[in-house]
Structures are given as structure tokens and as C-alpha cells.
Write an enzyme that holds these catalytic residues in place. Structure first.
Site, PDB file in Angstrom:
ATOM      1  N   CYS A  69       1.479  -1.023  -0.445  1.00 14.98           N
ATOM      2  CA  CYS A  69      -0.111   0.366  -0.360  1.00 14.98           C
ATOM      3  C   CYS A  69       0.551   1.206  -0.008  1.00 14.98           C
ATOM      4  CB  CYS A  69      -0.837   0.046   1.170  1.00 14.98           C
ATOM      5  SG  CYS A  69      -1.491   1.429   1.132  1.00 14.98           S
ATOM      6  N   CYS A 221      -5.165   5.312  -4.498  1.00 14.57           N
ATOM      7  CA  CYS A 221      -4.829   4.255  -3.950  1.00 14.57           C
ATOM      8  C   CYS A 221      -2.938   4.126  -3.809  1.00 14.57           C
ATOM      9  CB  CYS A 221      -5.583   3.631  -4.498  1.00 14.57           C
ATOM     10  SG  CYS A 221      -4.570   1.835  -4.773  1.00 14.57           S
TER      11      CYS A 221
END
Length: 317
Positions: A69, A221
Site C-alpha cells: 500500500c 490508492c
């Protein structure tokens, strides 16, 4: 069990962050926190590592674990660097140990960190994706979805399907939602699901909207923004180098460098602390509760930064 949680965000991709030992139940904690706080996208866990200064694990709202991430890594980078008094560090992730470093604050003093995004693969087997026996799929339509959208599949290492679209597809996200939900349910193309991003060119860079596997539509994201910058460079939509990437949560900078057949990718943006909490964690949700909370004032600085620097983001949200 009482634990300490930090609520943090990178580009409004919001998480609780916890430092602790290995535990088989962090997936359950992520689900509990998501039910108690609808604003969070998941849980970041900072663990000891023999490969760097720390190890990061990432759990989505539904309890599934992500291999990486980028927005979360920036927040972990800040936590570890401030904890250890460092300007640079190495953070172990599921598939790679990645370099991170502190950068000069932008705007009104927002903490900024740059993180390496790696490895990069265009092999469909690495997503995994199955489509008519192909080994790669780059910058061409998937006819069963649309003849006008050029799609690319890439793992960085999270799996991404990137579509370059006209602006109208971002202003009405029903098309993206339909196919993202299809590919993250039972389907014959993506057995583990996939992050689906739609990308369009704007005056000073690109705009990206992402439907994140295990989360749904998200403010940002990190790996999707980096993968989108990479595909935008490959397509000739923007030049290699530093790419400004706008998203519903703000703006980041992605660096895309090509060396022969290899790519070096980095993601730079804010790492903002929202609050600190004492939390009673119990096996049953009904017995888990926040005991106390302390709110920081960094979000005001971030919002001023967005108002001044990332105004392009607002035209799509």
C-alpha cells in the site's frame, strides 16, 4: 487488551496504524475498526524486521491482506523515521524491502515522504489474470468491456487494471463500478480480484479514480496512482520523470524512470496524523471500544495544501 492506535492518511486514504508483535488476528481487528469507523480503509501494522527498520502489514476493511500500500507505506515511513530519528529507512513488505525517505514539507508544513514502489511486472500470471491465453495486456481494449478504453494490466506488486478513459467516465463512475465489482466477485478473469483504476489527462498531469480490491471506491490508492503514472508514460500521454497525479483525496507525485526493460518507480506525498487513540481490543466487537482520543491539527494544514496546490482534483469529485 489495550492498544494504541494512530489514525493516519496519505491522500485521504485513511488507516489506523498499530505497532505490535506478530498476531494472527489483525485481520479481525481491521474488520472491527471498519465497522466502528466508516471513514477508514484499513489497518497498518508495524512489526519488527530483520531486513530493515520495520515490517509493514496491510489489512483491508474486509480483513483481506494486501501485499503493498503506497499511501500506507508513507504513513509507516513517517512513523518509523520519527520513532528512530532517521531521515531514510528500509521497510519490509510482503514481496519486497523498500526504501523510504523524508522529504521537504510542502504547503503549510505537511509531512512528506517518498517511497519506492517495487517490483513491477506486466505478466498476467503475476496479477493473476487470465484472458484468451495472453501473457500480457498493455494499452488495448478489452472488447467485452469497451472498444474505446485502452486497458493495461500490471502488478506493482498489487494487481491493477488501468483504463485510460475520457473525462465523462470519471464524472459518472457507474461503468467503472460495474466492472470493478464484477472482477472482485466470482469471475473467470481475476481469481484474486483486482484494483480497477480509470485515468484521464488533465492540464498538469493525470487524474486517477480507483476501485480498490477489498475496499471499494477510495480517495486514493498509492500503488494504483503509481501504476497509472507508469501506464500514462508508456502510452505517451505524459513524459517520463515526475508525474503529478490527482485523485479524489488530493495529489501526489510519482516518479517513473525507464532503464532498458526495467522501471524504477517512486511515490511522494503527505503522511498526515489525524488522531491518537487508546483502544480496548476484545474478541467480540461488542466488547471492543475506544477508551480515549487525542485529535491533532494536521488535517487543517493538509486541507489548505489541497486548496492551494491540488485544485485540479476538485473538478472530478
Amino acid at each position: 487488551m489495550e492498544i494504541t492506535l494512530l489514525k493516519v492518511h496519505g491522500s485521504m486514504n485513511t488507516f489506523y496504524l498499530l505497532e505490535g508483535p506478530e498476531n494472527d488476528h489483525y485481520d479481525q481487528l481491521a474488520v472491527q475498526l471498519a465497522k466502528m469507523d466508516s471513514s477508514v480503509d484499513g489497518l497498518l501494522v508495524v512489526l519488527p524486521s530483520d531486513k530493515g527498520q520495520a515490517k509493514m502489514r496491510v489489512f483491508n476493511r474486509d480483513g483481506s491482506e494486501a501485499s503493498m500500500c503506497g499511501n500506507g507505506l508513507r504513513c509507516v515511513a513517517r512513523y518509523v523515521c520519527e520513532r528512530d530519528g532517521l531521515d531514510e529507512a528500509v521497510i519490509e513488505t510482503m514481496k519486497a524491502s523498500l526504501a523510504v525517505k523524508k522529504e521537504q514539507p510542502l504547503g503549510d508544513g505537511n509531512a512528506m515522504y517518498a517511497v519506492e514502489i517495487s517490483p513491477v511486472s506486466f505478466q498476467l500470471a503475476d496479477l493473476p489474470m487470465v484472458y484468451e491465453g495472453n501473457s500480457e495486456w498493455l494499452m488495448k481494449p478489452l472488447p467485452f468491456i469497451s472498444e474505446e478504453i485502452a486497458f493495461s494490466a500490471v502488478a506493482v506488486p498489487n494487481p491493477h487494471l488501468i483504463g485510460i478513459v475520457p473525462k465523462a467516465y470519471l464524472q459518472d463512475d457507474s461503468h467503472q463500478k460495474k466492472w470493478a465489482e464484477t472482477f472482485n466477485g466470482p469471475n473467470g478473469y481475476f481469481s484474486d480480484g483486482v484494483n480497477v483504476s480509470y485515468v484521464t489527462k488533465v492540464e498538469t498531469g493525470i487524474f486517477v479514480k480507483t476501485f480498490e480490491r477489498g475496499v471499494g471506491f477510495t480517495n486514493a490508492c498509492g500503488t494504483a496512482m503509481t501504476a497509472s503514472a507508469l501506464i500514462s508514460c508508456l502510452s505517451g500521454m505524459v513524459p517520463y520523470g515526475e508525474v503529478t497525479v490527482y485523485n479524489p483525496g488530493g495529489m501526489v507525485k510519482c516518479r517513473v524512470e525507464k532503464e532498458g526493460a526495467d522501471f524504477n518507480l517512486a511515490l511522494s506525498g503527505n503522511a498526515t496524523y489525524l488522531s491518537r487513540h487508546r483502544f480496548e481490543w476484545a474478541e467480540e466487537l461488542a466488547n471492543s471500544k475506544f477508551l480515549s482520543s487525542e485529535t491533532f491539527d494536521e488535517q487543517e494544514d493538509y486541507e489548505r495544501f489541497i486548496d492551494k496546490v491540488a485544485v485540479k482534483a476538485k473538478q472530478f469529485v
